[in-house]
Design an enzyme around this catalytic site. Sequence first.
Site, mmCIF file in Angstrom:
data_model
loop_
_atom_site.group_PDB
_atom_site.id
_atom_site.type_symbol
_atom_site.label_atom_id
_atom_site.label_comp_id
_atom_site.label_asym_id
_atom_site.label_seq_id
_atom_site.Cartn_x
_atom_site.Cartn_y
_atom_site.Cartn_z
ATOM 1 N N GLU A 224 40.233 33.938 56.920
ATOM 2 C CA GLU A 224 41.351 34.838 57.236
ATOM 3 C C GLU A 224 41.252 36.003 56.270
ATOM 4 O OE1 GLU A 224 43.298 34.490 59.731
ATOM 5 O OE2 GLU A 224 42.765 32.451 60.306
ATOM 6 N N CYS A 258 48.429 41.462 55.026
ATOM 7 C CA CYS A 258 47.117 41.549 55.699
ATOM 8 C C CYS A 258 47.244 42.192 57.073
ATOM 9 C CB CYS A 258 46.487 40.167 55.804
ATOM 10 S SG CYS A 258 47.556 38.960 56.584
#
Length: 477
Positions: A224, A258
């Site tokens: 991720e 993010c």
Amino acid sequence: MPPPAWKADIDVTTSDLDRVLTGCRTAAAHWGSLSFGERERQLRRWANELARSRADVIATVREETGKPQADAELELLVGLEHLTWSARHAGRTLRPRRVSPGILAAEHQARVERRPLGVVGVIGPWNYPVLTPLGVLAGALAAGNTVVFKPSEYTTETGRALVEAFDRANPESADVLRLLPGGAEAGEALCRAGVDKVAFTGSTRTGQAVMAACADTLTPVVLECGGNDALIVAEDADVRAAARAAAWGAFSNAGQTCAGVERIYVVQSVGEQFLAALTAELAPVRAGHHYGRLTTPQQEKVVRVHVEDAAANGGRFLVGGPESFRGPGLVDPVVLTDVPEDRPAVQEETFGPVVVVRLVRDLDEGIARANAVPQALGAAVFSRSADPSVARRLRAGMVSVNGILTFAGVPGLPFGGNGASGFGRVHGREGLMEFTSAQAVTARRLHLTGSGLTRLRSPWWKHRALRALIRLRHGRD
Ligand code: NAD
């Protein structure tokens, strides 16, 4: 807001790793054999304990990251939603599934079983030190794995608080979730330790190092990594709602999200209106009040370099400017326009309270520009007429239509990206499956003559039967 409490990369040895791993390996046999219901009970007790000790957990998060109180509370709430969702849905998602045996194995029963992997190594970032690990740990633990958890060296104490809460809630499950404190060295050691999977959340560059280290032992990874998300504002958008969403998406958590908004593409016909609404929305916003500080000194350096480079290459400040950098970690909102598309502020993840805005001809150009970066994590579109099918044209693992980051708060949805944003998924059904391996099982239930098709000493009719089957099922001569 607490004062800056930046931590240097703490110098840890990894000599404890073997001991931690041995404990987790032993515990995996028991934990993996528990019923889904029993694991759900223990994970719910963990969630209760985190909720009960929330004052301490939140104080630790704030001290380590510099987040305002409400941001830390929201993070804990969303993390707990993911934890309890995975606990509740693991049984239904991962139970054995019957499949048709097909014509060649008609006398067998066939099913897929999802088996836990064993021990999962979880490596976390500092930007959401509660939410990000909880979303990953939830899937790994609910699926029946034990976990060695290495938090970011900047948020070690938050990681410790999560693990200690699990131990307090479930004293009978020692070694199911173990902490490995440390920085890059500890992370790399974990990748090489022979765990059954590594779930990494962090920057793309570190993701590459993690994958390389794991390659030596063929340890599977879920990565991720960073994003560079675009928000597209179409000509029929609710412009004020889009501006409000842009402000939240780009600046909450000081832009250290993010899947936060890094680029905005606005259709020309509503450009002026949108820029005015965004400017008004941001006018009173200040670092240290509406959002926290940049958590690490390195991050402030990256943000400054991107802003200076953009300004030196034709970018104009719509909001903020060099004066936005007000001291250690505190950066007021910066909105840049006219930044050439090849500059780092557009092509790379800035991960700070900075957003670049560009006017585009139409939705098509907005989508094309949104897709023209290496990262493919999230995206958002504001349009009154666009239906969810607009998402199919966006190169992104997650899309919000007329919302921002909405997908991150829906526990049933998978979270993750493609391209330089990594691969694999956490959260939701996919996040449970990610931490299992599929085992294919057949079991004979009948004895039919068809079994002669797979006998070394063929019956006389075998060739005729095979030819007939090929013709019947897949076409005639
Ligand atoms: P980072 O890459 O610097 O560090 C992440 C983790 O990796 C830390 O625990 C660190 O100690 C560890 N690490 C460093 N070097 C390592 C190595 N060689 N081997 C193994 N582990 C190593 O990232 P960060 O600065 O902590 O976090 C910010 C980044 O994380 C941003 O790019 C952000 O976009 C990304 N992020 C992504 C998601 C997502 O779900 N896609 C979520 C949160 C953050």
